[in-house]
Design a protein around this motif. Structure first.
Motif, PDB file in Angstrom:
ATOM      1  N   ILE A 141      35.356  15.537  48.642  1.00 45.55           N
ATOM      2  CA  ILE A 141      36.580  15.468  48.556  1.00 45.55           C
ATOM      3  C   ILE A 141      37.067  15.216  47.367  1.00 45.55           C
ATOM      4  CG2 ILE A 141      38.740  15.137  49.484  1.00 45.55           C
ATOM      5  CD1 ILE A 141      37.399  15.148  52.474  1.00 45.55           C
ATOM      6  N   ARG A 142      37.707  15.900  46.356  1.00 46.74           N
ATOM      7  CA  ARG A 142      38.200  15.213  45.119  1.00 46.74           C
ATOM      8  C   ARG A 142      39.577  14.437  45.514  1.00 46.74           C
ATOM      9  NH1 ARG A 142      38.873  20.584  41.907  1.00 46.74           N
ATOM     10  NH2 ARG A 142      41.069  20.481  42.520  1.00 46.74           N
ATOM     11  N   ALA A 143      39.828  13.454  44.420  1.00 41.88           N
ATOM     12  CA  ALA A 143      41.056  12.858  44.450  1.00 41.88           C
ATOM     13  C   ALA A 143      42.385  13.457  44.976  1.00 41.88           C
ATOM     14  CB  ALA A 143      41.215  11.912  43.143  1.00 41.88           C
ATOM     15  N   ASP A 144      42.519  14.665  44.497  1.00 37.02           N
ATOM     16  CA  ASP A 144      43.427  15.426  44.878  1.00 37.02           C
ATOM     17  C   ASP A 144      43.522  16.060  46.335  1.00 37.02           C
ATOM     18  OD1 ASP A 144      41.775  17.389  44.581  1.00 37.02           O
ATOM     19  OD2 ASP A 144      42.850  18.470  42.778  1.00 37.02           O
ATOM     20  N   GLY A 145      42.602  16.010  46.957  1.00 38.39           N
ATOM     21  CA  GLY A 145      42.233  16.542  48.367  1.00 38.39           C
ATOM     22  C   GLY A 145      41.622  17.650  48.588  1.00 38.39           C
ATOM     23  N   ALA A 146      41.422  18.333  47.164  1.00 41.71           N
ATOM     24  CA  ALA A 146      40.629  19.632  47.161  1.00 41.71           C
ATOM     25  C   ALA A 146      38.997  19.414  47.264  1.00 41.71           C
ATOM     26  CB  ALA A 146      40.783  20.307  45.722  1.00 41.71           C
ATOM     27  N   ASN A 147      38.545  20.421  48.050  1.00 44.90           N
ATOM     28  CA  ASN A 147      37.099  20.267  48.453  1.00 44.90           C
ATOM     29  C   ASN A 147      36.154  20.549  47.106  1.00 44.90           C
ATOM     30  OD1 ASN A 147      38.271  20.694  51.222  1.00 44.90           O
ATOM     31  ND2 ASN A 147      36.335  19.904  51.303  1.00 44.90           N
ATOM     32  N   LEU A 148      34.956  20.122  47.085  1.00 51.29           N
ATOM     33  CA  LEU A 148      34.034  20.360  46.070  1.00 51.29           C
ATOM     34  C   LEU A 148      33.050  21.220  46.687  1.00 51.29           C
ATOM     35  CD1 LEU A 148      33.221  16.598  44.770  1.00 51.29           C
ATOM     36  CD2 LEU A 148      34.578  18.489  43.875  1.00 51.29           C
ATOM     37  N   TYR A 149      32.299  22.222  45.855  1.00 44.95           N
ATOM     38  CA  TYR A 149      31.410  22.904  46.407  1.00 44.95           C
ATOM     39  C   TYR A 149      30.061  22.211  46.426  1.00 44.95           C
ATOM     40  CZ  TYR A 149      34.541  26.739  45.009  1.00 44.95           C
ATOM     41  OH  TYR A 149      35.496  27.667  44.865  1.00 44.95           O
ATOM     42  N   PRO A 150      29.137  22.493  47.492  1.00 48.19           N
ATOM     43  CA  PRO A 150      27.913  21.793  47.546  1.00 48.19           C
ATOM     44  C   PRO A 150      27.108  21.749  46.586  1.00 48.19           C
ATOM     45  CG  PRO A 150      28.004  23.575  49.201  1.00 48.19           C
ATOM     46  CD  PRO A 150      29.542  23.463  48.448  1.00 48.19           C
ATOM     47  N   ALA A 151      27.260  22.580  45.326  1.00 52.30           N
ATOM     48  CA  ALA A 151      26.220  22.535  44.158  1.00 52.30           C
ATOM     49  C   ALA A 151      26.404  21.111  43.602  1.00 52.30           C
ATOM     50  CB  ALA A 151      27.228  23.367  43.186  1.00 52.30           C
ATOM     51  N   MET A 152      27.390  20.349  44.040  1.00 55.93           N
ATOM     52  CA  MET A 152      27.442  18.999  43.884  1.00 55.93           C
ATOM     53  C   MET A 152      26.847  18.379  45.088  1.00 55.93           C
ATOM     54  SD  MET A 152      28.262  15.617  44.163  1.00 55.93           S
ATOM     55  CE  MET A 152      29.671  14.841  44.572  1.00 55.93           C
ATOM     56  N   PRO A 153      25.840  17.678  45.101  1.00 54.98           N
ATOM     57  CA  PRO A 153      24.851  17.604  46.061  1.00 54.98           C
ATOM     58  C   PRO A 153      25.358  16.378  47.091  1.00 54.98           C
ATOM     59  CG  PRO A 153      23.578  16.572  44.438  1.00 54.98           C
ATOM     60  CD  PRO A 153      24.971  17.496  43.684  1.00 54.98           C
ATOM     61  N   TYR A 154      26.833  16.504  47.641  1.00 59.19           N
ATOM     62  CA  TYR A 154      27.302  15.464  48.304  1.00 59.19           C
ATOM     63  C   TYR A 154      26.882  15.395  49.737  1.00 59.19           C
ATOM     64  CZ  TYR A 154      30.437  18.923  49.957  1.00 59.19           C
ATOM     65  OH  TYR A 154      30.771  20.418  50.594  1.00 59.19           O
TER      66      TYR A 154
END
Length: 461
Positions: free
Chosen positions: A93-106
């Motif tokens: 979850i970004r600082a603005d509340g939007a979701n990241l795509y799991p290409a970023m291996p969170y």
């Protein structure tokens, strides 16, 4: 009084020095974790601007552009609080509340402990140079571009934050598992994915397609995986990217060796190897031959010696091999004695059941930088104006010749397969469904407009 003031000043200076040393230690710890996580591979498009983003990453659902993660307040993460930084790493979850795509291996970074998150935050905020440079925005096809949908994906597939040690295992095994499943995110590449792009946990580390490359089975299965490797061999591979007579790192694994694994401590590499050795893999793969044992030397010239250069197209692979490959890999495919140029038999790229790595190696070449030296193989497919550029048919012909002469002769490469790898790898079925959805939506809109037009026409008639 004077003595007390001097003593107080000495204590203050000592405390300040101790605090500065503590901060530096924390930043160094964060830097080490960032190396273990290989943040550079995705977030650095130019070595002159580390972590400034902009790199285009091929994925099965489209191209994803890595963001700027320098402490820039305008274009990076300089405005992130530690809590927001943690949410991005462990919840996507970004600082603005939007979701990241799991290409970023969170999904892997969720394993990181609070202490390690704190160290990473200290490093990125105080140990990285801010770069005020905006990156392009990722544009996935509708409806995959709706980030809100990731909330449902996370509810299904994101594990709770933190790491719980397995008390039945050794401390070194737990350390290895923590690194492999967390910062090093081995599963992100080596675990096959399901229809919704989720990792199939029951097939962990058994191999998966990653863009144009194939991340092979690295479980302890002696045939399909790396169960025949000793722990020292696995550590050697992670440090150098090569194991003579078995495997050489290319593509994203070469990046991981270059930017990450070779810089880890010997103890951490041993711990990772200890854990990887314990992952059982596919129990059904019990008969056959390991991909590290397949193939044999063969004389390439013998396949068309005495024939004119205008020989039938069946010999095109031999001519391409002789003109482009034999000078390094040898006319018998034996490579060099020191293994710098690898043999093409007893080579995972030529004996893997998935030929993607052989195709991608020919198309994109190999580049790997380690302490023992740099490795470079020129690309033969991504330079359209180069003299040695090969089209899809030529790459297929060369691949099939190499497979027939030195590798798994049962494999056949087509020009269509080469075209898919050239374009970045197979596309997820989700993209096709999204396109169908867009088409269906457009038909609905057109139908509604026709109905409204017809009703209006009747009213005005």
């Amino acid at each position: 009084m004077k003595y007390s003031l001097l003593m107080l000043l000495g204590i203050t200076l000592f405390s300040s020095a101790a605090s500065a040393e503590s901060d530096l230690t924390l930043i160094k710890k964060g830097e080490y974790l960032a190396v273990a996580a290989d943040c550079t591979a995705c977030h650095t498009a130019s070595s002159a601007q580390p972590f400034a983003g902009g790199k285009v990453i091929a994925s099965p659902v489209g191209e994803i552009i890595a963001t700027n993660i320098t402490p820039s307040a305008t274009d990076g993460i300089g405005h992130y609080s530690e809590q927001q930084f943690s949410a991005a790493l462990r919840k996507g979850i970004r600082a603005d509340g939007a979701n990241l795509y799991p290409a970023m291996p969170y999904t892997a970074y969720a394993t990181l402990t609070d202490d390690d998150i704190h160290a990473l935050y200290a490093y990125f905020m105080s140990g990285v140079q801010a770069v005020d440079k905006a990156t392009a925005t990722t544009q996935l096809p509708f409806p995959l571009n709706i980030r809100f949908s990731m909330k449902f994906w996370n509810a299904l597939f994101l594990k709770p934050a933190g790491y719980t040690a397995d008390t039945s295992q050794s401390a070194s095994w737990n350390r290895g598992r923590y690194l492999a499943e967390g910062a090093a995110h081995c599963s992100t590449c080596h675990t096959p994915r399901g229809f919704l792009m989720q990792e199939k946990q029951d097939q962990a580390l058994t191999g998966a397609q990653v863009g144009p490359w194939y991340a092979p089975d690295i479980t302890a299965n002696p045939l399909s995986g790396i169960g025949q490797w000793s722990r020292e061999e696995l550590v050697t591979y992670l440090r150098t990217g090569r194991l003579v007579g078995k495997a050489q790192a290319a593509g994203s694994m070469a990046e991981a060796i270059t930017h990450s694994f070779q810089h880890l401590t010997r103890q951490d590499l041993n711990d990772i190897a200890e854990y990887i050795e314990s992952v059982p893999g596919n129990p059904t793969a019990t008969t056959g031959q390991s991909r590290f044992e397949q193939g044999h030397p063969g004389n390439a010239l013998a396949t068309f010696r005495g024939k004119p250069f205008s020989a039938p197209v069946d010999d095109e692979g031999a001519r391409l091999y002789s003109g482009n490959c034999a000078s390094c890999h040898g006319i018998n495919g034996q490579g060099t004695a020191d293994g710098f140029y690898p043999s093409l038999f007893h080579n995972s790229a030529t004996a893997e059941s998935n030929p993607s790595n052989l195709i991608a190696t020919i198309l994109f070449g190999v580049e790997r930088n380690t302490a023992e030296g740099d490795v470079f193989m020129p690309p033969f497919g991504d330079q359209p104006n180069a003299l040695n550029h090969m089209n899809d048919n030529q790459v297929a012909a060369l691949s099939n010749f190499i497979l027939r002469m030195y590798g798994d002769a049962a494999q056949t490469v087509t020009a269509q397969q080469v075209a898919v790898i050239r374009q970045g790898g197979p596309t997820s079925p989700l993209v096709m469904l999204a396109q169908i959805g867009v088409g269906a939506g457009a038909l609905v809109i057109v139908a509604v407009m026709i109905v409204l037009w017809y009703r209006r026409k009747r009213k005005t008639a």
